[in-house]
Enzyme design. Structure first.
Site, short mmCIF file in Angstrom:
data_model
loop_
_atom_site.label_atom_id
_atom_site.label_comp_id
_atom_site.label_asym_id
_atom_site.label_seq_id
_atom_site.Cartn_x
_atom_site.Cartn_y
_atom_site.Cartn_z
N SER A 108 48.30 39.65 43.76
CA SER A 108 47.83 40.70 44.67
C SER A 108 48.23 41.04 46.32
CB SER A 108 46.22 40.95 43.90
OG SER A 108 46.16 39.25 45.22
N HIS B 193 45.24 43.06 37.60
CA HIS B 193 46.58 44.22 38.85
C HIS B 193 47.54 44.28 37.85
CE1 HIS B 193 44.74 44.22 42.61
NE2 HIS B 193 44.37 42.10 42.16
N LYS C 260 39.54 48.18 38.22
CA LYS C 260 40.43 48.48 39.10
C LYS C 260 41.27 49.45 38.38
CE LYS C 260 41.41 43.72 40.60
NZ LYS C 260 40.75 44.04 42.13
N1 PLP Z 1 41.31 38.11 39.12
C1 PLP Z 1 41.95 39.52 39.78
C2 PLP Z 1 43.34 38.20 40.20
C3 PLP Z 1 41.42 39.64 41.28
O1 PLP Z 1 42.22 40.40 41.91
C4 PLP Z 1 39.87 40.19 41.14
C5 PLP Z 1 39.54 40.91 41.62
O2 PLP Z 1 39.72 41.55 42.97
C6 PLP Z 1 39.51 39.43 40.00
C7 PLP Z 1 39.51 38.71 39.12
C8 PLP Z 1 38.02 39.88 40.07
O3 PLP Z 1 38.18 40.39 39.41
P1 PLP Z 1 36.39 41.27 39.00
O4 PLP Z 1 36.15 42.97 40.70
O5 PLP Z 1 36.05 41.99 38.12
O6 PLP Z 1 35.02 40.54 39.33
#
Ligand code: PLP
Length: 513
Positions: free
Chosen positions: A300, A328, A359
């Site tokens: 990200s 992502h 997302k």
């Molecule tokens: N994994 C990644 C790569 C993320 O960018 C995020 C959130 O920012 C998460 C996991 C966590 O996702 P959630 O918002 O559903 O807890």
């Protein structure tokens, strides 16, 4: 209601006090007490008429009461331990005070103690907060007064702001059909389940959504969580034992890192997307029963995509499984938006996928694991964030379910986002900026200097463009950037206005010639 000790108990206590006075020597009293087994946990006080506790012997076996007795016998009733007094007496005093606080026998003491503790905590927290401010890493929150979308109204009055910093890649967060599906689910299935899944928290919509997710990713089964953070927190501990190994990219998301911390497997961290290092770590990990390579599909902060083909080849060579976090990527990477594994042609080689519903898939909340059925069955039995947390609210389930329907009907939305991404990346590059990553809607505008990233982001907002600057420790030192995220619902005009603003602001602050 706290229970009071019975008459016999109080009599026994009185006898002990008297005995203490007779013995008069603290040493003797101490020796006597050594015979009384101490307990670290308070023994439950006996209900009137209930049988005498067994095993502990005398009533003084109660941790609270033995400590109180010790204090009484010691004779130090008024003053507590004098400075420099022998350890035993001081220890008895402290134990007795602890007992009074903990046992509820001295509510006043408990109140004043917690007041002091609260004041101490407040001082410590304020100092920590000051440190964060001093380090320049304070994260403030901008308050939005409208729906999530390409155009925002801010609570402090800013209107018509073009938003380039949400993970709303497909623009489904405020899609009318997604909202309608949420309202329908809310009306039909209620606000929430007030329960975890295995008690009475599973509705038909939860099962339908799990089936839909598995179908979308072409996997055997899926399990829902309140978030992908939870999915990542739950999977490693449930799956891996001290006999196993997990190999993790050093730039994996915090939730993967935390999930791995929770498990007892042997841990290997390989350099970011470095296949030589991964291979070396895989060789080292051959001694373990099972090996799991864990990576973000798309990272990200950089918008770069894990080399899944190479990872899967190495996994095959060294008999390892592959896990990817597709937060992502789900919904928009690959010809049909299935994700990084589809984009790189390895859908049949990746064993486990974790992803988010928060997302691209409607943006409400929620996460999931999808993969082999026995794994999903095991997670339902063992995964702690699943077992001990409330079921996903129906409105949230409704949003995600509709988002998946829209994506399975057509890939037009995903393609629209890809075209906008391409427009932004090529116009910014032509203007002279360096954009990290490739073909991903996360477009980090690389600036290097932390202050430059921060003042430029501020100036962009003054021009109605909402972007965020990131600097150390979120990204490595000297690699500060402004992260721009493109959405399918940005218009070409939005994209062009963003590029124009960057060009003006970049020239003003010396980022462009
Ligand atoms: N994994 C990644 C790569 C993320 O960018 C995020 C959130 O920012 C998460 C996991 C966590 O996702 P959630 O918002 O559903 O807890």
């Amino acid at each position: 209601m706290p229970q009071t000790p019975g008459i016999t108990y109080r009599l026994a206590l009185g006898c002990l006090i008297r005995l203490g006075q007779i013995l008069s020597s603290k040493e003797d009293a101490g020796r006597l007490l050594e015979k009384v087994p101490e307990r670290s946990e308070p023994l439950p006080l006996r209900r009137r008429g209930s049988p005498r506790p067994t095993g502990g012997g005398a009533p003084a076996a109660n941790g609270h009461w033995s400590a109180i007795n010790a204090w009484l016998i010691s004779g130090d009733w008024g003053s507590g331990p004098a400075p420099g007094r022998a350890g035993r007496s001081a220890g008895m005093w402290r134990a007795a005070v602890r007992a009074l606080r903990g046992g509820g026998a001295g509510a006043g003491a408990s109140r004043s103690a917690s007041g002091a503790a609260a004041a101490q905590l407040r001082r410590r927290l304020e100092s920590e907060l000051e440190d964060i401010r001093g380090a320049g890493t304070w994260k403030s929150e901008r308050v939005i007064a409208s729906r999530q979308g390409p155009h925002l109204r801010l609570a402090d009055g800013g209107a018509g702001i073009i938003n380039f910093c949400a993970n709303n890649y497909l623009g489904l967060s405020s899609h009318p059909e997604v909202i309608r599906a949420a309202v329908e689910a809310l009306e039909k299935f209620g606000a929430g389940l007030s329960s975890v899944r295995f008690i009475c928290g599973t509705q038909s919509i939860h099962k339908d959504l799990e089936e839909k997710i598995a179908r979308f990713h072409q996997r055997e089964d899926a399990i829902l969580y309140a978030s992908c953070f939870d999915a990542n927190a739950g999977i490693f501990e449930a799956l891996l034992t001290p006999e196993d190994a997990v190999l993790s990219d050093e730039l994996n998301h915090a939730s993967i890192i935390d999930g791995i911390r929770l498990c007892k497997a042997n841990k290997y961290r390989y350099k970011h997307m470095d296949m030589q290092d991964l291979e070396a770590k895989l060789k080292e990990a051959q001694k373990h029963r099972l090996r799991l390579v864990a990576t973000d599909g798309a990272f990200s902060m950089d918008g770069d995509i894990a080399p899944l083909r190479e990872i899967c080849q190495l996994a095959q060579k060294y008999d390892a499984l592959v896990f990817i976090d597709e937060c992502h990527a789900t919904g928009f990477l690959g010809p049909n938006g299935r994700g990084t594994d589809e984009l790189l042609g390895v859908m049949d080689k990746v064993t486990i996928i974790n992803s988010t519903l928060g997302k691209a898939l409607g943006g409400a909340a929620g996460g999931y694991t999808t993969g082999p059925k026995p794994l999903i069955d095991l997670l339902r039995q063992r995964s702690r964030p699943y077992l001990f947390s409330n079921s996903l609210p129906p409105a949230v389930v409704g949003c995600a379910s509709k988002a998946l329907d829209l994506l399975m009907e057509s890939n037009a939305i995903a393609q629209s986002m890809a075209a906008k991404t391409q427009r932004f990346r090529s116009k910014m590059t032509t203007a002279g900026f360096t954009i990290s990553g490739k073909d991903h809607p996360i477009c980090p505008v690389m600036l290097g200097d932390a202050r430059l990233a921060s003042v430029m982001a501020e100036d962009m907002l003054n021009r109605g463009i909402y972007v965020i600057g990131f600097s150390y420790p979120v990204v490595p030192k000297g690699k500060a950037r402004i992260r721009v995220q493109i959405s399918a619902v940005h218009s070409d005009e939005d994209i062009d206005r963003c590029v124009e603003a960057f060009t003006e602001v970049g020239r003003k602050h010396g980022a462009l010639p």
